[in-house]
Write an enzyme that holds these catalytic residues in place. Structure first.
Site, PDB file in Angstrom:
ATOM      1  N   HIS A 201     -13.006 -14.868 -39.442  1.00  0.00           N
ATOM      2  CA  HIS A 201     -13.063 -15.815 -40.553  1.00  0.00           C
ATOM      3  C   HIS A 201     -11.874 -15.638 -41.492  1.00  0.00           C
ATOM      4  CE1 HIS A 201     -17.651 -15.224 -39.918  1.00  0.00           C
ATOM      5  NE2 HIS A 201     -17.161 -16.092 -39.058  1.00  0.00           N
TER       6      HIS A 201
ATOM      7  N   LYS B  92      -9.954  -9.116 -49.078  1.00  0.00           N
ATOM      8  CA  LYS B  92     -11.285  -8.519 -48.988  1.00  0.00           C
ATOM      9  C   LYS B  92     -11.162  -7.004 -48.998  1.00  0.00           C
ATOM     10  CE  LYS B  92     -12.984 -12.183 -45.937  1.00  0.00           C
ATOM     11  NZ  LYS B  92     -13.473 -12.488 -44.578  1.00  0.00           N
TER      12      LYS B  92
ATOM     13  N   TYR C 216     -18.789  -6.553 -48.832  1.00  0.00           N
ATOM     14  CA  TYR C 216     -17.512  -7.270 -48.920  1.00  0.00           C
ATOM     15  C   TYR C 216     -17.238  -7.589 -50.380  1.00  0.00           C
ATOM     16  CZ  TYR C 216     -18.486  -9.008 -44.104  1.00  0.00           C
ATOM     17  OH  TYR C 216     -18.775  -9.153 -42.781  1.00  0.00           O
TER      18      TYR C 216
ATOM     19  N   ASP D 261     -19.193 -19.372 -34.721  1.00  0.00           N
ATOM     20  CA  ASP D 261     -18.127 -18.491 -34.212  1.00  0.00           C
ATOM     21  C   ASP D 261     -17.885 -18.724 -32.722  1.00  0.00           C
ATOM     22  OD1 ASP D 261     -17.843 -17.450 -36.733  1.00  0.00           O
ATOM     23  OD2 ASP D 261     -18.921 -15.590 -36.314  1.00  0.00           O
TER      24      ASP D 261
END
Length: 183
Positions: free
Chosen positions: A62, A72, A132, A168
């Protein structure tokens, strides 16, 4: 906190000290002052927690395009994963190369993934939790993904892939139209 570069410029593994005694452990996950040398003014307006139940599952790959591009900071809270970042930065000498870092609840490390990278991971154990910290809020209009099994990336997942989301699984394969991202 100590950070270590990787073969992909900007992708950084951060080792954190653990204080332990008979009661348990204490680890600092984030500190403005210490991370200012890595990225001054680092700010995380969104924090997410993912739970993955089954060993072999893959989440990703992603990324968000500008103007919603995000960095991130990833830490494993339970279980063990292979955390993967793919360099999508147009003009980068490591464009379309990937690097994997094993993260686990037992290791005092996390990974900083800058803007311009796709991110995914494979659960190496059952019941994995990842924390995250994102520098930008998720924005559906700029959300993108790449196929976890794209032959052009040739990611070497350590286990057979057992579960992948429908989104995905149907992400596009890279082709000559893919121009990367501006970071």
């Amino acid at each position: 906190m100590k950070w270590h570069g990787t073969p992909l410029s900007g992708l950084t593994v951060i080792e954190t000290d653990t204080v332990a005694d008979a009661r348990g452990r204490f680890v600092r996950v984030f500190c403005d002052a210490e991370l200012a040398a890595l990225r001054p003014g680092l700010h995380f307006p969104q924090i997410n927690l993912s739970t993955t139940f089954a060993r072999g599952s893959v989440r990703g790959l992603h990324f968000q395009r500008p103007p919603a591009a995000e960095a991130k900071l990833i830490r494993c809270l339970s279980g063990r994963v292979l955390d993967v970042a793919v360099d999508l930065r147009r003009g980068s000498p490591t464009y379309l190369r990937w690097h994997g870092v094993e993260l686990s609840a037992e290791q005092p490390r996390q990974v900083f993934i800058p803007e311009g990278f796709a991110h995914g991971f494979q659960a190496l154990t059952d019941d994995v939790q990842l924390l995250y910290l994102h520098t930008a809020a998720w924005n559906r209009d700029y959300e993108n993904r790449l196929r976890y099994d794209d032959p052009r990336l040739a990611i070497d997942w350590p286990l057979p892939v057992t579960q992948v989301s429908e989104l995905d699984r149907h992400a596009p394969l890279l082709d000559d139209q893919f121009e990367g991202v501006e970071a």
